[in-house]
Design an enzyme around this catalytic site. Structure first.
Site, PDB file in Angstrom:
ATOM      1  N   SER A   8       0.179   1.692  -3.700  1.00  0.00           N
ATOM      2  CA  SER A   8      -0.422   1.190  -2.577  1.00  0.00           C
ATOM      3  C   SER A   8      -1.821   1.090  -2.711  1.00  0.00           C
ATOM      4  O   SER A   8      -2.636   1.956  -2.803  1.00  0.00           O
ATOM      5  CB  SER A   8      -0.215   2.069  -1.214  1.00  0.00           C
ATOM      6  OG  SER A   8      -1.137   1.657  -0.331  1.00  0.00           O
ATOM      7  N   HIS A  33       1.959  -2.601  -3.320  1.00  0.00           N
ATOM      8  CA  HIS A  33       2.069  -2.321  -1.984  1.00  0.00           C
ATOM      9  C   HIS A  33       0.859  -2.660  -1.447  1.00  0.00           C
ATOM     10  O   HIS A  33      -0.069  -1.854  -1.559  1.00  0.00           O
ATOM     11  CB  HIS A  33       2.806  -0.905  -1.694  1.00  0.00           C
ATOM     12  CG  HIS A  33       3.156  -0.370  -0.429  1.00  0.00           C
ATOM     13  ND1 HIS A  33       4.378  -0.960   0.087  1.00  0.00           N
ATOM     14  CD2 HIS A  33       2.518   0.011   0.635  1.00  0.00           C
ATOM     15  CE1 HIS A  33       4.521  -0.455   1.361  1.00  0.00           C
ATOM     16  NE2 HIS A  33       3.502   0.093   1.645  1.00  0.00           N
ATOM     17  N   ASP A  35      -0.987  -2.613   2.235  1.00  0.00           N
ATOM     18  CA  ASP A  35      -0.742  -2.080   3.748  1.00  0.00           C
ATOM     19  C   ASP A  35      -1.939  -2.828   4.659  1.00  0.00           C
ATOM     20  O   ASP A  35      -2.942  -2.776   4.403  1.00  0.00           O
ATOM     21  CB  ASP A  35      -1.025  -0.738   3.580  1.00  0.00           C
ATOM     22  CG  ASP A  35      -0.075   0.290   2.888  1.00  0.00           C
ATOM     23  OD1 ASP A  35       1.222   0.100   3.558  1.00  0.00           O
ATOM     24  OD2 ASP A  35      -0.083   0.845   2.075  1.00  0.00           O
ATOM     25  N   MET A  37      -3.133  -3.200   8.582  1.00  0.00           N
ATOM     26  CA  MET A  37      -2.981  -2.323   9.619  1.00  0.00           C
ATOM     27  C   MET A  37      -4.056  -3.170  10.787  1.00  0.00           C
ATOM     28  O   MET A  37      -5.016  -3.616  10.254  1.00  0.00           O
ATOM     29  CB  MET A  37      -3.664  -1.003   9.452  1.00  0.00           C
ATOM     30  CG  MET A  37      -2.936  -0.187   8.310  1.00  0.00           C
ATOM     31  SD  MET A  37      -3.770   1.494   7.882  1.00  0.00           S
ATOM     32  CE  MET A  37      -2.558   1.948   6.759  1.00  0.00           C
ATOM     33  N   HIS A  66       3.263  -4.723   3.585  1.00  0.00           N
ATOM     34  CA  HIS A  66       3.605  -3.799   4.783  1.00  0.00           C
ATOM     35  C   HIS A  66       3.016  -3.925   6.017  1.00  0.00           C
ATOM     36  O   HIS A  66       1.828  -3.604   5.799  1.00  0.00           O
ATOM     37  CB  HIS A  66       3.688  -2.318   4.156  1.00  0.00           C
ATOM     38  CG  HIS A  66       4.018  -1.263   5.234  1.00  0.00           C
ATOM     39  ND1 HIS A  66       3.710   0.072   4.979  1.00  0.00           N
ATOM     40  CD2 HIS A  66       4.634  -1.273   6.257  1.00  0.00           C
ATOM     41  CE1 HIS A  66       4.335   0.720   6.079  1.00  0.00           C
ATOM     42  NE2 HIS A  66       4.777  -0.125   6.898  1.00  0.00           N
ATOM     43  N   MET A  68       1.629  -3.277   9.502  1.00  0.00           N
ATOM     44  CA  MET A  68       1.508  -2.235  10.469  1.00  0.00           C
ATOM     45  C   MET A  68       0.736  -3.015  11.546  1.00  0.00           C
ATOM     46  O   MET A  68      -0.304  -2.539  11.905  1.00  0.00           O
ATOM     47  CB  MET A  68       0.937  -0.794  10.028  1.00  0.00           C
ATOM     48  CG  MET A  68       1.974  -0.087   8.845  1.00  0.00           C
ATOM     49  SD  MET A  68       1.105   1.175   7.983  1.00  0.00           S
ATOM     50  CE  MET A  68       0.815   0.052   6.530  1.00  0.00           C
ATOM     51  N   MET A 137       9.429   5.609   6.611  1.00  0.00           N
ATOM     52  CA  MET A 137       7.960   6.202   6.811  1.00  0.00           C
ATOM     53  C   MET A 137       7.980   7.453   6.511  1.00  0.00           C
ATOM     54  O   MET A 137       8.674   8.078   7.282  1.00  0.00           O
ATOM     55  CB  MET A 137       7.145   5.815   7.830  1.00  0.00           C
ATOM     56  CG  MET A 137       6.862   4.470   7.801  1.00  0.00           C
ATOM     57  SD  MET A 137       5.826   3.702   6.756  1.00  0.00           S
ATOM     58  CE  MET A 137       4.564   4.767   6.534  1.00  0.00           C
ATOM     59  N   GLY A 142      -0.770   4.785   9.312  1.00  0.00           N
ATOM     60  CA  GLY A 142      -2.171   4.649   9.503  1.00  0.00           C
ATOM     61  C   GLY A 142      -3.043   4.917   8.545  1.00  0.00           C
ATOM     62  O   GLY A 142      -3.884   4.387   8.512  1.00  0.00           O
ATOM     63  N   PHE A 143      -2.529   6.127   7.811  1.00  0.00           N
ATOM     64  CA  PHE A 143      -3.562   6.564   6.782  1.00  0.00           C
ATOM     65  C   PHE A 143      -2.948   7.017   5.371  1.00  0.00           C
ATOM     66  O   PHE A 143      -1.790   7.529   5.384  1.00  0.00           O
ATOM     67  CB  PHE A 143      -4.466   7.827   7.397  1.00  0.00           C
ATOM     68  CG  PHE A 143      -5.081   7.440   8.602  1.00  0.00           C
ATOM     69  CD1 PHE A 143      -6.490   7.071   8.406  1.00  0.00           C
ATOM     70  CD2 PHE A 143      -4.626   7.571   9.646  1.00  0.00           C
ATOM     71  CE1 PHE A 143      -6.984   6.720   9.658  1.00  0.00           C
ATOM     72  CE2 PHE A 143      -5.131   7.267  10.942  1.00  0.00           C
ATOM     73  CZ  PHE A 143      -6.444   6.643  11.149  1.00  0.00           C
ATOM     74  N   GLY A 144      -3.708   6.689   4.342  1.00  0.00           N
ATOM     75  CA  GLY A 144      -3.242   7.402   3.033  1.00  0.00           C
ATOM     76  C   GLY A 144      -3.553   8.815   2.998  1.00  0.00           C
ATOM     77  O   GLY A 144      -4.103   9.388   3.779  1.00  0.00           O
ATOM     78  N   ASP A 175       7.704   5.625   1.608  1.00  0.00           N
ATOM     79  CA  ASP A 175       6.277   5.365   2.063  1.00  0.00           C
ATOM     80  C   ASP A 175       5.436   6.810   2.816  1.00  0.00           C
ATOM     81  O   ASP A 175       5.592   6.595   3.837  1.00  0.00           O
ATOM     82  CB  ASP A 175       6.236   4.263   2.893  1.00  0.00           C
ATOM     83  CG  ASP A 175       4.634   3.571   2.662  1.00  0.00           C
ATOM     84  OD1 ASP A 175       3.706   4.168   2.048  1.00  0.00           O
ATOM     85  OD2 ASP A 175       4.511   2.509   3.399  1.00  0.00           O
ATOM     86  N   GLY A 176       4.740   7.214   1.883  1.00  0.00           N
ATOM     87  CA  GLY A 176       3.911   8.369   2.587  1.00  0.00           C
ATOM     88  C   GLY A 176       4.162   9.595   1.855  1.00  0.00           C
ATOM     89  O   GLY A 176       5.095  10.116   1.845  1.00  0.00           O
ATOM     90  N   GLY A 197      -0.018   5.655  -2.818  1.00  0.00           N
ATOM     91  CA  GLY A 197      -1.363   5.520  -2.707  1.00  0.00           C
ATOM     92  C   GLY A 197      -2.392   6.455  -3.351  1.00  0.00           C
ATOM     93  O   GLY A 197      -2.891   6.163  -4.619  1.00  0.00           O
TER      94      GLY A 197
HETATM   95  C1  DX5 Z   1       0.553   4.569   5.439  1.00  0.00           C
HETATM   96  C2  DX5 Z   1       0.810   3.514   4.519  1.00  0.00           C
HETATM   97  C3  DX5 Z   1       1.131   3.867   3.007  1.00  0.00           C
HETATM   98  C4  DX5 Z   1       0.068   4.876   2.308  1.00  0.00           C
HETATM   99  C5  DX5 Z   1       0.543   5.890   1.452  1.00  0.00           C
HETATM  100  O1  DX5 Z   1       0.511   4.023   6.610  1.00  0.00           O
HETATM  101  O2  DX5 Z   1       1.952   2.689   4.791  1.00  0.00           O
HETATM  102  O3  DX5 Z   1       1.604   2.946   2.303  1.00  0.00           O
HETATM  103  O4  DX5 Z   1      -0.864   4.028   1.689  1.00  0.00           O
HETATM  104  O5  DX5 Z   1      -0.479   6.276   1.181  1.00  0.00           O
HETATM  105  P1  DX5 Z   1      -0.213   7.816   0.304  1.00  0.00           P
HETATM  106  O6  DX5 Z   1       0.484   7.477  -1.023  1.00  0.00           O
HETATM  107  O7  DX5 Z   1      -1.381   8.455   0.035  1.00  0.00           O
HETATM  108  O8  DX5 Z   1       0.524   8.691   1.322  1.00  0.00           O
HETATM  109 ZN    ZN Z   2       2.832   1.162   3.226  1.00  0.00          ZN
END
Ligand code: DX5
Ligand code: ZN
Length: 216
Positions: A8, A33, A35, A37, A66, A68, A137, A142-144, A175-176, A197
């Site tokens: 990601s 991937h 993302d 948002m 993806h 969001m 998920m 929302g956040f990595g 994912d996550g 990510g």
């Molecule tokens: C979260 C995203 C993920 C995110 C994953 O809302 O949809 O795709 O980038 O990041 P990591 O791998 O750091 O959890």
């Molecule tokens: Zn994602």
């Protein structure tokens, strides 16, 4: 089928996005991937259509987008024209999911549905035969850099059963919070695609980390 790895770019340094796309081209990554948002469906804003449009011509990998965002059906054509090859929308963000999935498929893109940690896989029963991918998920979106929610492992098993029962060909994407420590157990539980990510982009050698995730 060997599992797929989808780094990601949310965790990349956006000032160097072109360089990172080239790194991904040379890596064992299967998908990229992306993302998106909107600050409404999730409490964060990332990037959107114009960034995808700029990276798409540089990427040789499959572009897995993806969304969001609320009302994703409004932007299907825009993401298609920007170069998305697969569009995943959230069940929680779309009122007329079946219609939106048909619209995605009509463009020629692959279609996916993502579900938040609180949404049961049973909510997918009727839509599953229409899908190319289900994104479970394993963090709240929302956040990595968040911690993997362990209960996702049971959801993978339930989803696998439902996919078989409904005659769906959907892949299971997780994912996550995926990293080198938990990737093997996630793949072992039945994941077809793992998104990573921060594990990739915060690693000293992102390309080596991608290989590690591919060969767990
Ligand atoms: C979260 C995203 C993920 C995110 C994953 O809302 O949809 O795709 O980038 O990041 P990591 O791998 O750091 O959890
Ligand atoms: Zn994602």
């Amino acid at each position: 089928m060997k599992h797929l790895v989808a780094p990601s770019i949310l965790s990349a340094n956006f000032a160097w996005l072109g360089r990172d796309i080239e790194m991904l081209n040379e890596s064992e990554a299967d998908w990229v991937h992306v993302d998106v948002m909107d600050g409404r469906f999730v409490p964060n804003i990332s990037f959107g259509i114009s960034v995808l449009k700029d990276i798409a011509p540089l990427s040789t990998k499959f572009l897995d987008v993806h969304l969001m965002i609320v009302e994703p059906e409004k932007y299907i054509q825009d993401f298609y024209q920007a170069g998305a090859q697969q569009l995943t929308i959230h069940i929680e963000a779309c009122l007329h999911l079946h219609s939106a999935i048909q619209q995605i498929k009509a463009t020629g893109m692959k279609a996916g549905v993502a579900i938040n940690p609180h949404t049961p896989v049973s909510a997918l029963e009727e839509i599953l035969p229409e899908l190319d991918v289900v994104c479970l998920m394993s963090v709240n979106p929302g956040f990595g850099g968040q911690k993997f929610i362990q209960a996702t492992l049971q959801k993978i098993g339930k989803l696998k059963k439902l996919i078989a029962e409904t005659g769906s060909h959907a892949l299971i994407e997780i994912d996550g919070g995926v990293d080198a420590n938990n990737a093997a157990i996630i793949v072992g539980a039945g994941a077809d695609v793992i998104v990573a990510g921060s594990a990739v982009f915060k690693a000293p050698n992102p390309k080596a980390m991608i290989s590690q995730l591919k060969n767990v």
